[in-house]
Scaffold this motif. Sequence first.
Motif, PDB file in Angstrom:
ATOM      1  N   UNK A  79       0.765  -1.365  -0.083  1.00  0.00           N
ATOM      2  CA  UNK A  79      -0.083   0.019   0.129  1.00  0.00           C
ATOM      3  C   UNK A  79       0.877   1.292  -0.049  1.00  0.00           C
ATOM      4  N   UNK A  80       1.619   1.415   0.983  1.00  0.00           N
ATOM      5  CA  UNK A  80       2.361   2.696   0.911  1.00  0.00           C
ATOM      6  C   UNK A  80       3.190   2.908   2.447  1.00  0.00           C
ATOM      7  N   UNK A  81       3.393   4.315   2.840  1.00  0.00           N
ATOM      8  CA  UNK A  81       4.122   4.695   3.843  1.00  0.00           C
ATOM      9  C   UNK A  81       3.082   5.476   4.851  1.00  0.00           C
ATOM     10  N   UNK A  82       3.311   5.522   6.140  1.00  0.00           N
ATOM     11  CA  UNK A  82       2.630   6.636   6.760  1.00  0.00           C
ATOM     12  C   UNK A  82       3.599   6.724   8.079  1.00  0.00           C
ATOM     13  N   UNK A  83       3.513   8.258   8.605  1.00  0.00           N
ATOM     14  CA  UNK A  83       4.147   8.612   9.616  1.00  0.00           C
ATOM     15  C   UNK A  83       3.122   9.555  10.601  1.00  0.00           C
ATOM     16  N   UNK A  84       3.469   9.532  11.763  1.00  0.00           N
ATOM     17  CA  UNK A  84       2.382  10.184  12.944  1.00  0.00           C
ATOM     18  C   UNK A  84       3.439  10.682  13.735  1.00  0.00           C
ATOM     19  N   UNK A  85       3.368  11.964  14.278  1.00  0.00           N
ATOM     20  CA  UNK A  85       4.181  12.690  15.049  1.00  0.00           C
ATOM     21  C   UNK A  85       3.369  13.757  16.073  1.00  0.00           C
ATOM     22  N   UNK A  86       3.920  14.264  17.015  1.00  0.00           N
ATOM     23  CA  UNK A  86       3.426  15.305  17.874  1.00  0.00           C
ATOM     24  C   UNK A  86       3.335  16.863  17.255  1.00  0.00           C
ATOM     25  N   UNK A  87       4.254  16.705  16.244  1.00  0.00           N
ATOM     26  CA  UNK A  87       4.334  17.944  15.647  1.00  0.00           C
ATOM     27  C   UNK A  87       4.341  17.533  13.976  1.00  0.00           C
ATOM     28  N   UNK A  88       3.873  18.572  13.107  1.00  0.00           N
ATOM     29  CA  UNK A  88       4.027  18.303  11.823  1.00  0.00           C
ATOM     30  C   UNK A  88       5.431  18.109  11.082  1.00  0.00           C
ATOM     31  N   UNK A  89       6.300  18.896  11.618  1.00  0.00           N
ATOM     32  CA  UNK A  89       7.616  18.868  11.148  1.00  0.00           C
ATOM     33  C   UNK A  89       8.550  17.575  11.508  1.00  0.00           C
ATOM     34  N   UNK A  90       8.110  17.178  12.638  1.00  0.00           N
ATOM     35  CA  UNK A  90       8.675  15.728  13.072  1.00  0.00           C
ATOM     36  C   UNK A  90       8.387  14.673  12.286  1.00  0.00           C
ATOM     37  N   UNK A  91       6.932  14.554  12.133  1.00  0.00           N
ATOM     38  CA  UNK A  91       6.292  13.870  11.276  1.00  0.00           C
ATOM     39  C   UNK A  91       7.095  13.853   9.923  1.00  0.00           C
ATOM     40  N   UNK A  92       7.315  14.853   9.209  1.00  0.00           N
ATOM     41  CA  UNK A  92       7.823  15.034   7.897  1.00  0.00           C
ATOM     42  C   UNK A  92       9.163  14.540   7.975  1.00  0.00           C
ATOM     43  N   UNK A  93       9.900  14.870   8.752  1.00  0.00           N
ATOM     44  CA  UNK A  93      11.292  14.524   8.826  1.00  0.00           C
ATOM     45  C   UNK A  93      11.665  13.018   9.088  1.00  0.00           C
ATOM     46  N   UNK A  94      10.717  12.418   9.714  1.00  0.00           N
ATOM     47  CA  UNK A  94      10.834  10.803   9.681  1.00  0.00           C
ATOM     48  C   UNK A  94      10.224  10.213   8.584  1.00  0.00           C
ATOM     49  N   UNK A  95       9.178  10.787   7.959  1.00  0.00           N
ATOM     50  CA  UNK A  95       8.547  10.093   6.764  1.00  0.00           C
ATOM     51  C   UNK A  95       9.801  10.461   5.620  1.00  0.00           C
ATOM     52  N   UNK A  96      10.441  11.738   5.539  1.00  0.00           N
ATOM     53  CA  UNK A  96      11.547  11.825   4.535  1.00  0.00           C
ATOM     54  C   UNK A  96      12.547  10.695   4.738  1.00  0.00           C
ATOM     55  N   UNK A  97      13.054  10.700   6.125  1.00  0.00           N
ATOM     56  CA  UNK A  97      14.021   9.550   6.132  1.00  0.00           C
ATOM     57  C   UNK A  97      13.607   8.166   5.620  1.00  0.00           C
ATOM     58  N   UNK A  98      12.241   7.659   6.007  1.00  0.00           N
ATOM     59  CA  UNK A  98      11.811   6.443   5.427  1.00  0.00           C
ATOM     60  C   UNK A  98      11.868   6.497   4.046  1.00  0.00           C
ATOM     61  N   UNK A  99      11.231   7.410   3.418  1.00  0.00           N
ATOM     62  CA  UNK A  99      11.293   7.433   2.038  1.00  0.00           C
ATOM     63  C   UNK A  99      12.808   7.408   1.412  1.00  0.00           C
ATOM     64  N   UNK A 100      13.478   8.217   1.906  1.00  0.00           N
ATOM     65  CA  UNK A 100      15.195   7.925   1.388  1.00  0.00           C
ATOM     66  C   UNK A 100      15.656   6.671   1.470  1.00  0.00           C
ATOM     67  N   UNK A 101      15.311   6.105   2.608  1.00  0.00           N
ATOM     68  CA  UNK A 101      15.576   4.556   2.594  1.00  0.00           C
ATOM     69  C   UNK A 101      15.215   3.676   1.941  1.00  0.00           C
ATOM     70  N   UNK A 102      13.719   4.125   1.642  1.00  0.00           N
ATOM     71  CA  UNK A 102      13.040   3.149   0.451  1.00  0.00           C
ATOM     72  C   UNK A 102      13.785   3.385  -0.874  1.00  0.00           C
ATOM     73  N   UNK A 103      14.101   4.546  -1.347  1.00  0.00           N
ATOM     74  CA  UNK A 103      14.796   4.960  -2.692  1.00  0.00           C
ATOM     75  C   UNK A 103      15.952   4.243  -2.630  1.00  0.00           C
ATOM     76  N   UNK A 104      16.943   4.412  -1.528  1.00  0.00           N
ATOM     77  CA  UNK A 104      18.142   3.636  -1.784  1.00  0.00           C
ATOM     78  C   UNK A 104      17.934   2.033  -1.807  1.00  0.00           C
TER      79      UNK A 104
END
Length: 258
Positions: free
Chosen positions: A178-203
């Motif tokens: 299906x895809x990826x999902x992230x959640x966090x106490x702040x929007x920037x933290x959710x974003x940077x975690x999702x970005x890291x997961x996305x980069x891991x998947x790209x690599x």
Amino acid sequence: MNAVLRPGPAAMHPDEWQARVQLAACYRIFDLLGWTEMIYNHITVRLPDSVTGGERQFLINPFGLHYGEVTASNLLKIDLQGHKLDASPWPVNPAGFTVHAAIHGALPDAHCVMHTHTTAGLAVACTAAGLAQNNFYSAQLHGLVAYHDFEGITIHADEAPRLLRNIGDKPLVILRNHGLLAWAATLPLAFVRLWTLQRACEIQLAQAALGPALAVPEAVAAKTTHDSFQFDQQFGAGQDVFDALTRRIDRLDPSYQS
């Protein structure tokens, strides 16, 4: 420095307007990064108690608009059942908020929930082994990723207990097939975690064509995750990264603030 924000409507609580501007900026950032899926997928934010008086209210993108068309003023305000709380002519996508509602409703720290169908993320979600612990980015996610099996289009509320059980307290989720999902106490933290997961998947996707990969030992991955500054509150928890990308959007098209 960040651009000066346009003032919100006089009748709107300033905390709501600030949340709207930040979320609209995030939709434009996703568009900039190519994390879009036509008019589908969602980023949702829970409005603060200063706005709602303690009620559960959320912001979500209008169904039918591309991420590049989302603005602070056209975001929808909805309740936990996905019912609109404003007079917007745009509908809510029921398949979009079912998963988000389950997470927002059950996890007190789930202020923001993000979901993507990127090519790399979905490709890894389709593999039996899931995320490989073999690169710089996946090594920063040791113990942070949960998995949930595919049950079809997410419009059935009875999936929620199984989803929540599988998530536990992990802030990142690979929704299998299906895809990826992230959640966090702040929007920037959710974003940077999702970005890291996305980069891991790209690599991982790029590396797969080159043959067997060097695995990162578990102890090293655990240490790397511990040392990863972007998840540490004293280093901004992703705020600095999000602000930098917001400045790019400001230079390209600041209309998201309208």
